[in-house]
Design a protein around this motif. Sequence first.
Motif, mmCIF file in Angstrom:
data_model
loop_
_atom_site.group_PDB
_atom_site.id
_atom_site.type_symbol
_atom_site.label_atom_id
_atom_site.label_comp_id
_atom_site.label_asym_id
_atom_site.label_seq_id
_atom_site.Cartn_x
_atom_site.Cartn_y
_atom_site.Cartn_z
ATOM 1 N N MET A 113 0.827 -1.200 0.000
ATOM 2 C CA MET A 113 0.000 0.000 0.000
ATOM 3 C C MET A 113 0.870 1.262 0.000
ATOM 4 O O MET A 113 0.533 2.249 -0.661
ATOM 5 C CB MET A 113 -0.933 -0.005 1.214
ATOM 6 N N MET A 114 1.972 1.236 0.711
ATOM 7 C CA MET A 114 2.869 2.388 0.714
ATOM 8 C C MET A 114 3.498 2.586 -0.657
ATOM 9 O O MET A 114 3.636 3.721 -1.137
ATOM 10 C CB MET A 114 3.953 2.212 1.777
ATOM 11 N N ALA A 115 3.882 1.476 -1.304
ATOM 12 C CA ALA A 115 4.444 1.585 -2.656
ATOM 13 C C ALA A 115 3.408 2.134 -3.620
ATOM 14 O O ALA A 115 3.711 2.981 -4.469
ATOM 15 C CB ALA A 115 4.943 0.213 -3.118
ATOM 16 N N ALA A 116 2.169 1.664 -3.502
ATOM 17 C CA ALA A 116 1.098 2.144 -4.368
ATOM 18 C C ALA A 116 0.806 3.609 -4.125
ATOM 19 O O ALA A 116 0.420 4.346 -5.039
ATOM 20 C CB ALA A 116 -0.158 1.309 -4.159
ATOM 21 N N MET A 117 0.986 4.064 -2.879
ATOM 22 C CA MET A 117 0.677 5.441 -2.530
ATOM 23 C C MET A 117 1.531 6.435 -3.302
ATOM 24 O O MET A 117 1.086 7.551 -3.619
ATOM 25 C CB MET A 117 0.874 5.658 -1.026
ATOM 26 N N LEU B 280 -1.734 18.715 10.756
ATOM 27 C CA LEU B 280 -1.003 17.636 11.427
ATOM 28 C C LEU B 280 -1.172 16.312 10.702
ATOM 29 O O LEU B 280 -0.223 15.522 10.590
ATOM 30 C CB LEU B 280 -1.481 17.510 12.879
ATOM 31 N N LEU B 281 -2.377 16.043 10.193
ATOM 32 C CA LEU B 281 -2.617 14.825 9.419
ATOM 33 C C LEU B 281 -1.710 14.791 8.207
ATOM 34 O O LEU B 281 -1.079 13.766 7.916
ATOM 35 C CB LEU B 281 -4.080 14.769 8.991
ATOM 36 N N PHE B 282 -1.620 15.911 7.510
ATOM 37 C CA PHE B 282 -0.760 15.970 6.327
ATOM 38 C C PHE B 282 0.706 15.743 6.705
ATOM 39 O O PHE B 282 1.420 14.999 6.030
ATOM 40 C CB PHE B 282 -0.925 17.324 5.636
ATOM 41 N N LEU B 283 1.153 16.384 7.773
ATOM 42 C CA LEU B 283 2.555 16.269 8.171
ATOM 43 C C LEU B 283 2.909 14.842 8.586
ATOM 44 O O LEU B 283 3.967 14.316 8.205
ATOM 45 C CB LEU B 283 2.849 17.236 9.313
ATOM 46 N N MET B 284 2.045 14.190 9.345
ATOM 47 C CA MET B 284 2.333 12.822 9.779
ATOM 48 C C MET B 284 2.361 11.868 8.587
ATOM 49 O O MET B 284 3.238 11.006 8.484
ATOM 50 C CB MET B 284 1.291 12.377 10.809
ATOM 51 N N ALA B 285 1.400 12.039 7.669
ATOM 52 C CA ALA B 285 1.376 11.182 6.483
ATOM 53 C C ALA B 285 2.602 11.435 5.618
ATOM 54 O O ALA B 285 3.170 10.494 5.027
ATOM 55 C CB ALA B 285 0.090 11.433 5.701
ATOM 56 N N SER B 286 3.043 12.680 5.522
ATOM 57 C CA SER B 286 4.227 13.015 4.728
ATOM 58 C C SER B 286 5.474 12.334 5.278
ATOM 59 O O SER B 286 6.285 11.769 4.543
ATOM 60 C CB SER B 286 4.443 14.530 4.701
ATOM 61 N N LEU B 287 5.644 12.394 6.605
ATOM 62 C CA LEU B 287 6.806 11.760 7.233
ATOM 63 C C LEU B 287 6.802 10.261 7.009
ATOM 64 O O LEU B 287 7.841 9.644 6.714
ATOM 65 C CB LEU B 287 6.825 12.074 8.726
ATOM 66 N N LEU B 288 5.625 9.645 7.130
ATOM 67 C CA LEU B 288 5.515 8.206 6.925
ATOM 68 C C LEU B 288 5.865 7.837 5.491
ATOM 69 O O LEU B 288 6.616 6.880 5.240
ATOM 70 C CB LEU B 288 4.088 7.750 7.263
ATOM 71 N N LEU B 289 5.345 8.600 4.546
ATOM 72 C CA LEU B 289 5.597 8.314 3.141
ATOM 73 C C LEU B 289 7.064 8.519 2.794
ATOM 74 O O LEU B 289 7.667 7.694 2.097
ATOM 75 C CB LEU B 289 4.721 9.203 2.263
ATOM 76 N N MET B 290 7.668 9.593 3.281
ATOM 77 C CA MET B 290 9.071 9.838 2.976
ATOM 78 C C MET B 290 9.971 8.768 3.566
ATOM 79 O O MET B 290 10.945 8.343 2.941
ATOM 80 C CB MET B 290 9.471 11.222 3.491
ATOM 81 N N GLY B 291 9.633 8.314 4.759
ATOM 82 C CA GLY B 291 10.406 7.223 5.349
ATOM 83 C C GLY B 291 10.325 5.965 4.521
ATOM 84 O O GLY B 291 11.327 5.263 4.309
ATOM 85 N N ASP B 292 9.131 5.654 4.007
ATOM 86 C CA ASP B 292 8.980 4.464 3.173
ATOM 87 C C ASP B 292 9.714 4.615 1.851
ATOM 88 O O ASP B 292 10.307 3.654 1.346
ATOM 89 C CB ASP B 292 7.496 4.187 2.922
#
Length: 493
Positions: free
Chosen positions: A209-213, A443-455
């Motif tokens: 799912m992260m790759a698809a994102m 905050l939702l955007f920032l948390m999702a951004s950090l998660l995506l960048m880490g992946d």
Amino acid sequence: MSETTTREFTKLPRVLGPVQALCVIVGSVIGSGIFIVPAQVARDVPNISGIVLVWVIGGMFSLAGAMTLAELGAMIPRAGGLYVYLRAAYGALPAFLFGWTEFLIMRTGSMATLAAAFATYFAHLVPAPANVHDQIWQAGAAVAAILAVTTINVLGTAIGGRVQVAGTALKVGGLITLIVLPLMLGGGKTANLTPLFPPAFNLSLLGGMMAAMVGVLWAYDGWVNLTSLAEEVRDPGRNIPKALVLGMGTLIGLYLAMTLAYHFVLPLPDIAALADVKRGDKAVAALYCYRLLGNNGVMAISFLVMCSTFISLNGNALTGPRAYFAMARDGLFPMRICRIHPRFQTPSNAIMAQGTWAIMLTVIGTVLIVAPAPGPDSGLPPMIVSVWTKLNQTPLYKLLYTYVIFGANMFNMLAIGSVFVLRKKRPDMPRPYRAWGYPFTPLLFLMASLLLMGDMLRSTPAESMAGLLIVVLGLPAYWVFSRNGASVVVDEP
């Protein structure tokens, strides 16, 4: 010439109304992504509920960013978009690094990617002559498309806006037609909407799912574009927030409906098998239309996607140059970049500079694809041989894919974070619109951004680190430009 005189001379006229503002959002975002990316999503997330969830999360993630960015666009209606907000919140250096990266890879890379997708479908409608390599033929079409939108937007912002409105109406109408087509023709089966759920919930599913994102966010990419035009939008305090929120809501609805329509007509394995195709006539949208309409459907979808990517390309040519224009006006880029054409009243030099570099990226990408990769005994470093070999096997429209998303996500995150900074630094500044759901939305955007960048750092470390290297290379460039002297920054143009 004084700074005040220079700024007055380089002020851009307000020529865009609410309809053009909305079409900048919708028309810029709908490019080739929704016609291509669903195959990659189906490969990485092989179940319908997961596919729907990825598109919903990606859409809500982008909507949260848009609702937050709307506050900044209404508050500081100046040309430049993210560059302006980063400078106001963090200072000149982070803002410059955004503009530097925007020019070198993010905006111009997006243009090269869109132009390559345009060329993929053009080549299906107009095949390459017998003595011309197919990739070279496509590169020629991509270059011609970039030249065309560059010329249109040099001739007038209002002209570029009208092209955007007409093209957006065409592509939205085309998507709606595709969505209702199986209902009209009876070409779909509910049995194709399987498997509905994954056999098990585990880390592998999350990784898919992260790759698809990444692909889904590329399909939604472009929602930040309108704020670059804030100086040219009439009544920006009202029209920018309305266009951002309404535009993203429209896109989420269209993308979800189109994705479900694909899976209603085509079995999931058939869609997933198209994830790495290099030809437009073999993309998921083409197979969808072939199943419903035969060969005529393939020709029709090729024309629609070609037009769609051209309009999205026009949106980038319309909005991107405002960041370099703003940088030059602030003394952080060559002053000639902020020149306004005396007749057309457009930032013509910034538009032409962007188009020229996008063409160069297209040519370089084509060379890396067409030229055979060197062997291990070539004497080149193994890393270069490995990268060249990988690029040699990559469709042109995907060449800059990860670089664009990684860099854009990083600076989008910083821009959204500037809402917190500016509310603290400048609490008394007029805010015609305040971000809905603050502070939870940003905050939702920032948390999702950090998660995506880490992946992305985990799954595509080479591409991600290359993107970071481009940002770092902006440090000496900033030193050179900043030596020209301090610049004045104001909140109203």
